[in-house]
Design a protein around this motif. Structure first.
Motif, PDB file in Angstrom:
ATOM      1  N   GLY A  94       0.804  -1.225   0.000  1.00  0.00           N
ATOM      2  CA  GLY A  94       0.000   0.000   0.000  1.00  0.00           C
ATOM      3  C   GLY A  94       0.829   1.263   0.000  1.00  0.00           C
ATOM      4  O   GLY A  94       0.376   2.317  -0.469  1.00  0.00           O
ATOM      5  N   HIS A  95       2.058   1.173   0.489  1.00  0.00           N
ATOM      6  CA  HIS A  95       2.949   2.346   0.520  1.00  0.00           C
ATOM      7  C   HIS A  95       3.704   2.524  -0.799  1.00  0.00           C
ATOM      8  O   HIS A  95       4.465   3.482  -0.943  1.00  0.00           O
ATOM      9  N   LEU A  96       3.498   1.608  -1.747  1.00  0.00           N
ATOM     10  CA  LEU A  96       4.189   1.698  -3.032  1.00  0.00           C
ATOM     11  C   LEU A  96       3.377   2.435  -4.091  1.00  0.00           C
ATOM     12  O   LEU A  96       3.868   2.698  -5.175  1.00  0.00           O
ATOM     13  N   GLY A  97       2.121   2.717  -3.780  1.00  0.00           N
ATOM     14  CA  GLY A  97       1.280   3.427  -4.738  1.00  0.00           C
ATOM     15  C   GLY A  97      -0.006   2.710  -5.046  1.00  0.00           C
ATOM     16  O   GLY A  97      -0.165   1.503  -4.772  1.00  0.00           O
ATOM     17  N   SER A 144      10.989  -2.609   1.733  1.00  0.00           N
ATOM     18  CA  SER A 144      11.440  -1.264   2.096  1.00  0.00           C
ATOM     19  C   SER A 144      12.947  -1.076   1.931  1.00  0.00           C
ATOM     20  O   SER A 144      13.404  -0.010   1.497  1.00  0.00           O
ATOM     21  N   LYS A 145      13.733  -2.079   2.299  1.00  0.00           N
ATOM     22  CA  LYS A 145      15.185  -1.919   2.285  1.00  0.00           C
ATOM     23  C   LYS A 145      15.817  -2.324   0.955  1.00  0.00           C
ATOM     24  O   LYS A 145      16.646  -1.618   0.409  1.00  0.00           O
ATOM     25  N   CYS A 146      15.430  -3.491   0.454  1.00  0.00           N
ATOM     26  CA  CYS A 146      16.048  -3.988  -0.785  1.00  0.00           C
ATOM     27  C   CYS A 146      15.363  -3.446  -2.036  1.00  0.00           C
ATOM     28  O   CYS A 146      15.901  -3.588  -3.142  1.00  0.00           O
ATOM     29  N   GLY A 147      14.183  -2.873  -1.890  1.00  0.00           N
ATOM     30  CA  GLY A 147      13.505  -2.253  -3.018  1.00  0.00           C
ATOM     31  C   GLY A 147      12.935  -3.226  -4.033  1.00  0.00           C
ATOM     32  O   GLY A 147      12.812  -2.896  -5.216  1.00  0.00           O
ATOM     33  N   PHE A 148      12.558  -4.428  -3.595  1.00  0.00           N
ATOM     34  CA  PHE A 148      11.994  -5.404  -4.519  1.00  0.00           C
ATOM     35  C   PHE A 148      10.515  -5.163  -4.810  1.00  0.00           C
ATOM     36  O   PHE A 148       9.920  -5.856  -5.635  1.00  0.00           O
ATOM     37  N   GLY A 149       9.925  -4.198  -4.114  1.00  0.00           N
ATOM     38  CA  GLY A 149       8.542  -3.826  -4.371  1.00  0.00           C
ATOM     39  C   GLY A 149       7.550  -4.936  -4.072  1.00  0.00           C
ATOM     40  O   GLY A 149       7.740  -5.736  -3.149  1.00  0.00           O
ATOM     41  N   SER A 150       6.515  -5.009  -4.902  1.00  0.00           N
ATOM     42  CA  SER A 150       5.460  -5.998  -4.670  1.00  0.00           C
ATOM     43  C   SER A 150       5.972  -7.426  -4.840  1.00  0.00           C
ATOM     44  O   SER A 150       5.461  -8.353  -4.200  1.00  0.00           O
TER      45      SER A 150
END
Length: 488
Positions: free
Chosen positions: A61-64, A204-210
């Motif tokens: 939900g925090h990714l858009g 959040s840290k590694c940026g792998f998203g969904s």
């Protein structure tokens, strides 16, 4: 001269009557304690397992909005096509293992566990192929191209989670039917904490998203499976029920499927009907408002259902154990104690939904229109919660007895001949909107609860014990040795 013996006999009869009543009350309280001891940990396990997918969605939900929409659609699709089916298939072990444990055929629990794991893992292959095509399926049915692409990507990364989920459903039933729920509570609690950490690292840290959020679900499930696997292997509590892998574990797979398929359909027919409500809400005049209401309502009802589901699992275990042991009176007592428990619970939760519904809705949204709409829908949800709770425990009774085939027909008729047609009529003919959808599905769950109650009330439990041995000996619940109570 004869009056004294008569008075003495009268006192003996009166004392015997009081003793009988006292014994009955003691039995009720003993059964109540056993069910609460079983249900408590299992309710917590149910809540924690429900939180796995929910936690991943919260991080997404925090990714858009686009990522959230795609992940939400993929999660719903995965639940309909995979998770609910596997949960239903695994519930067949409540019948097989529960009765075998009650009959003291302890080694058969390990055999049934192996059969279930083998079949569910094989079922995971076609489900994986369906999930791999999620994006194409959504596009074919006219969904937004970008959302379909996001959903397809999320579903592909969910594929590694279906296999540990299969094993987990088997392990849970294996331990549940032995009245051994504390390890489930501890392992699931530990895995849920690691799941939050895993989501935080990958998203959040590694940026792998969904993709990272979906992968974290699989990692958490595998951790849970590993912990329970080690416990089953090395714990002294399972030394009689798990004797290691054997050739018997891959024999008579058709016997397991004969009950496993109806068990899956029993769960899926009910689950799919609720998902169909979401689709119907999307074609109403104000789709954003209606779908928002439906999502909040389904989330609320699903969360509230964790308690009846846990109680139903406890009743299923108690009934199957007692039937397997040949104790028809104890099995019948377990049914009515379980029903009394759930009626009390759903009335309290229903009252809470009506009184505090506005506060609960504001946890989801601050939109005044949605909050106002939910205040009208909450009393309807309270009634839905009552129907769901009663049928949840009665479904547990059915699983314990092995009535899955009958219940499949009950669910088919209740939801697809009554529930959905009534929902469509109240919504589109009488113009009640999303509220009409819920009122219609309540008619379906009400019919389901009523039919299951009639079946349960008309059951001859002494005959059920005899039928348990007759039917299940053929399906391998027993190894050929008739329990003493059945011979007597």
């Amino acid at each position: 001269m004869d009056s004294k013996p008569l008075i003495g006999s009268s006192l003996i009869i009166q004392k015997s009557k009081y003793r009988s009543e006292f014994d009955h009350v003691t039995e009720v309280f003993t059964e109540l304690k056993q069910q609460l001891m079983l249900a408590g940990p299992f309710i917590l396990v149910s809540f924690l397992q429900y939180s796995f997918l929910l936690t991943s969605i919260m991080f997404i939900g925090h990714l858009g909005e686009l990522a959230l929409s795609g992940a939400s659609m993929a999660t719903s699709f995965a639940s309909v096509t995979g998770f609910s089916f596997m949960m239903g298939m695994g519930s067949a072990l409540e019948t097989f293992c529960g009765k075998a444990y009650g009959a003291k055929q302890y080694h058969m629990l390990g055999v049934h566990l192996q059969r279930a794991m083998a079949i569910l893992m094989l079922m995971g292959i076609p489900i994986s192929l369906i999930w791999a095509s999620t994006g194409k399926i959504f596009t074919y049915f006219g969904q937004d191209l970008e959302i379909s692409e996001q959903a397809g990507n999320y579903a592909r990364w969910l594929i590694p989670s279906i296999f540990p989920y299969c094993l987990l459903q088997c392990q849970i039933r294996f331990l549940q039917t032995q009245n051994n729920t504390k390890p489930l509570m501890i392992s699931t609690g530990f895995a849920s904490l690691l799941h939050v950490l895993c989501c935080w690292i990958l998203v959040s840290k590694c940026g792998f998203g969904s993709s990272g959020a979906a992968l974290s679900v699989a990692i958490s499930y595998w951790i849970n499976v590993l912990i329970l696997g080690l416990y089953i292997k090395f714990s002294h509590t399972c030394e009689r029920t798990w004797l290691g892998f054997s050739i018997d574990g891959v024999r008579d797979l058709a016997g397991f499927l004969a009950l496993g398929i109806p068990s899956a359909l029993m769960v899926c027919l009910e689950y799919w009907s609720y998902e169909f409500l979401v689709l119907l809400s999307g074609i109403l005049p104000n789709p954003k408002l209606e779908t928002s209401m439906m999502c909040i309502s389904l989330s609320t009802i699903s969360l509230a259902y964790r308690i009846p589901f846990g109680l139903g699992s406890a009743v299923s275990t108690r009934v199957s154990n007692e039937l397997g042991a040949g104790k028809h009176e104890a099995a019948e007592l377990a049914v009515w104690v379980g029903l009394s428990l759930v009626v009390t619970e759903v009335l309290l939760i229903g009252l809470l939904l009506v009184v505090a519904g506005g506060v609960w809705t504001k946890l989801y949204t601050d939109e005044a229109e949605v909050v106002s709409y939910m205040s009208v829908v909450m009393p309807v949800l309270a009634v839905s919660n009552v129907m769901d709770g009663i049928q949840g425990v009665l479904s547990g009774v059915a699983r314990g007895c092995g009535w899955q085939k009958i219940c499949t027909l009950v669910n088919l008729g209740a939801y697809y001949l009554v529930g959905i047609p009534f929902a469509m009529a109240l919504t589109f003919v009488y113009g009640l909107g999303g509220k009409g959808l819920w009122m219609g599905i309540i008619c379906g769950s009400g019919v389901q609860a009523a039919l299951l109650l009639i079946i349960t009330a008309c059951t001859n439990w002494e005959k059920e014990v005899c039928m348990t041995y007759a039917k299940k000996a053929m399906n391998g619940v027993y190894d050929g040795n008739i329990p003493t109570r059945l011979v007597l």
